[in-house]
Design a protein around this motif. Structure first.
Motif, PDB file in Angstrom:
ATOM      1  N   CYS A   2       1.110  -1.624  -0.420  1.00 36.24           N
ATOM      2  CA  CYS A   2      -0.090   0.419  -0.242  1.00 36.24           C
ATOM      3  C   CYS A   2       0.832   1.033   0.071  1.00 36.24           C
ATOM      4  N   CYS A  39       2.623   3.074  -2.950  1.00 30.38           N
ATOM      5  CA  CYS A  39       1.563   4.492  -3.793  1.00 30.38           C
ATOM      6  C   CYS A  39       1.161   5.368  -3.539  1.00 30.38           C
ATOM      7  N   HIS A  40       0.737   4.979  -2.128  1.00 29.35           N
ATOM      8  CA  HIS A  40       0.236   5.917  -0.777  1.00 29.35           C
ATOM      9  C   HIS A  40       1.000   6.674  -0.352  1.00 29.35           C
ATOM     10  N   GLY A  84       1.296   6.441   4.336  1.00 31.18           N
ATOM     11  CA  GLY A  84       0.126   6.350   3.650  1.00 31.18           C
ATOM     12  C   GLY A  84       0.031   8.448   4.377  1.00 31.18           C
ATOM     13  N   GLY A 133       1.042  10.053   1.155  1.00 32.08           N
ATOM     14  CA  GLY A 133       1.502  10.713   0.343  1.00 32.08           C
ATOM     15  C   GLY A 133       1.972  11.241  -0.388  1.00 32.08           C
ATOM     16  N   VAL A 170      -1.380  10.063  -5.558  1.00 33.00           N
ATOM     17  CA  VAL A 170      -2.077   9.042  -5.562  1.00 33.00           C
ATOM     18  C   VAL A 170      -2.587   9.804  -3.829  1.00 33.00           C
ATOM     19  N   GLY A 224      -3.449  10.195   0.137  1.00 30.77           N
ATOM     20  CA  GLY A 224      -2.614   9.894   0.859  1.00 30.77           C
ATOM     21  C   GLY A 224      -3.734   9.230   2.087  1.00 30.77           C
ATOM     22  N   PHE A 225      -3.243   8.914   3.340  1.00 26.42           N
ATOM     23  CA  PHE A 225      -4.568   8.309   4.947  1.00 26.42           C
ATOM     24  C   PHE A 225      -4.197   9.417   5.495  1.00 26.42           C
TER      25      PHE A 225
END
Length: 268
Positions: free
Chosen positions: A49, A52-53, A57, A59, A71, A73-74
Motif C-alpha cells: 500500500c 503508492c500511498h 500513507g 501521500g 495518489v 494519502g491516508f
C-alpha cells in the motif's frame, strides 16, 4: 547405532524447535502487545500500500493523468475526500473503489486516464486484515477527534510535541526500541499502558519526568530502562499544568477505546 542416532536426533530437534519458536515463546512470556493499528500497518506494508500511498500513507506519490496529480494519502483528513463512510473504505480495499463509483461512467474514464489505479484485494486479504488496515487509516487520518474539549486540546498538544513520532499514530505503539524489555515503545491503547500507568500520579510522572519511581527503583526494570536506546523525554519544562491535564485527559480517552467504534464520518 540406531539408539545413538535417536539420542543425537532428539537434542538436535529440541535446539531447532527452540530457535524456530523462540520469538513466539518470547512474545507470550512477556505479553507482547500489537494493537489493531500496528497490525494494519504491517498488513499494508506487506500488501504494498505504501508504494503508492507514500511512506506510512503520507501521500505525495505522483500519478500522471489523475485528477489531483498524485495518489491520495491516508492522513490530513484526505480519506473523507474519497469515501463517505467506513464501509466505502472497505470497498476501496476489497474492490478498488466503492460500488457507487465503479458504476459511474465518469469515474471509470478518470481511472482509465490515470497511470496508477487502486488494486482490488478481495481474495488476497482476510476480513481481519481488512479491519486492521481500516483501524490504521482511522488512526492516521486526523478525522477521529475527541468531543470533549480538554481531550481535544490534549490531542493537538500531543501532535505539536511529536508524541506520535515515537508512540505511533494515536498512540498505537509498536515503534522499535532496541534494548527495552519488550523491544518496542509502548502505545496508549491496551494492556501495556495499564501496566505502566497504574494511577494518575504515574501518568503525570511519565509526562513530566519521563520516568516513575516504581520502575526507576526496581532492579530489573532499571536494567532495561538504562539499556534501551530510546527513552521517554521529560516535558516538565515545556508544558504548563493545564497542558499536562489536557494530555492526561487525552491519553485516558485513547486508552478507553470508545473512539475505535466511532463512525469515521463523524470526525473533523
Amino acid at each position: 547405532m540406531v539408539f545413538w542416532s535417536q539420542r543425537l536426533w532428539f537434542p538436535l530437534f529440541v535446539v531447532i524447535a527452540a530457535v524456530h519458536f523462540y520469538p513466539t515463546v518470547h512474545d507470550l512470556a512477556l505479553g507482547v502487545e500489537a494493537t489493531p493499528a500496528e497490525r494494519g500497518y504491517r498488513v499494508a506494508t506487506r500488501a504494498g500500500c505504501f508504494d503508492c500511498h507514500g511512506p506510512d500513507g503520507s501521500g505525495g506519490v505522483e500519478n500522471p493523468g489523475s485528477k489531483d496529480g498524485e495518489v491520495p494519502g491516508f492522513s490530513g483528513g484526505t480519506p473523507m475526500m474519497w469515501v463517505k463512510s467506513e464501509d466505502e473504505m472497505r470497498e476501496y480495499i476489497l474492490d478498488g473503489a466503492p460500488a457507487r463509483k465503479r458504476t459511474d461512467p465518469r469515474y471509470r474514464r478518470q481511472v482509465h486516464a490515470q497511470l496508477l489505479a487502486m488494486p482490488a484485494y478481495r481474495g488476497y486479504l482476510t476480513g481481519r486484515e481488512v479491519d486492521d488496515i481500516v483501524v490504521y487509516v482511522r488512526a492516521v487520518s486526523g478525522l477521529v477527534v475527541p468531543h470533549d474539549e480538554l481531550a481535544a486540546q490534549g490531542q493537538d498538544l500531543a501532535f505539536r510535541l511529536g508524541c506520535y513520532h515515537c508512540h505511533g499514530p494515536m498512540g498505537a505503539g509498536g515503534s522499535k526500541n532496541p534494548g527495552s524489555l519488550k523491544g518496542y515503545i509502548p502505545g496508549w491503547w491496551g494492556a501495556d499502558f495499564r501496566e505502566l500507568v497504574r494511577s494518575d500520579a504515574e501518568l503525570r510522572g511519565w509526562i513530566r519526568d519521563g520516568q516513575i519511581p516504581r520502575l526507576r527503583d526496581h532492579p530489573i526494570a532499571k536494567h532495561f530502562i538504562q539499556r534501551q536506546r530510546i527513552s521517554m523525554p521529560a516535558f516538565k519544562d515545556v508544558t504548563t499544568d493545564q497542558q499536562l491535564q489536557a494530555l492526561m485527559h487525552y491519553l485516558r480517552w485513547v486508552n478507553g477505546g470508545e473512539w475505535q467504534t466511532t463512525p469515521l464520518d463523524q470526525g473533523r
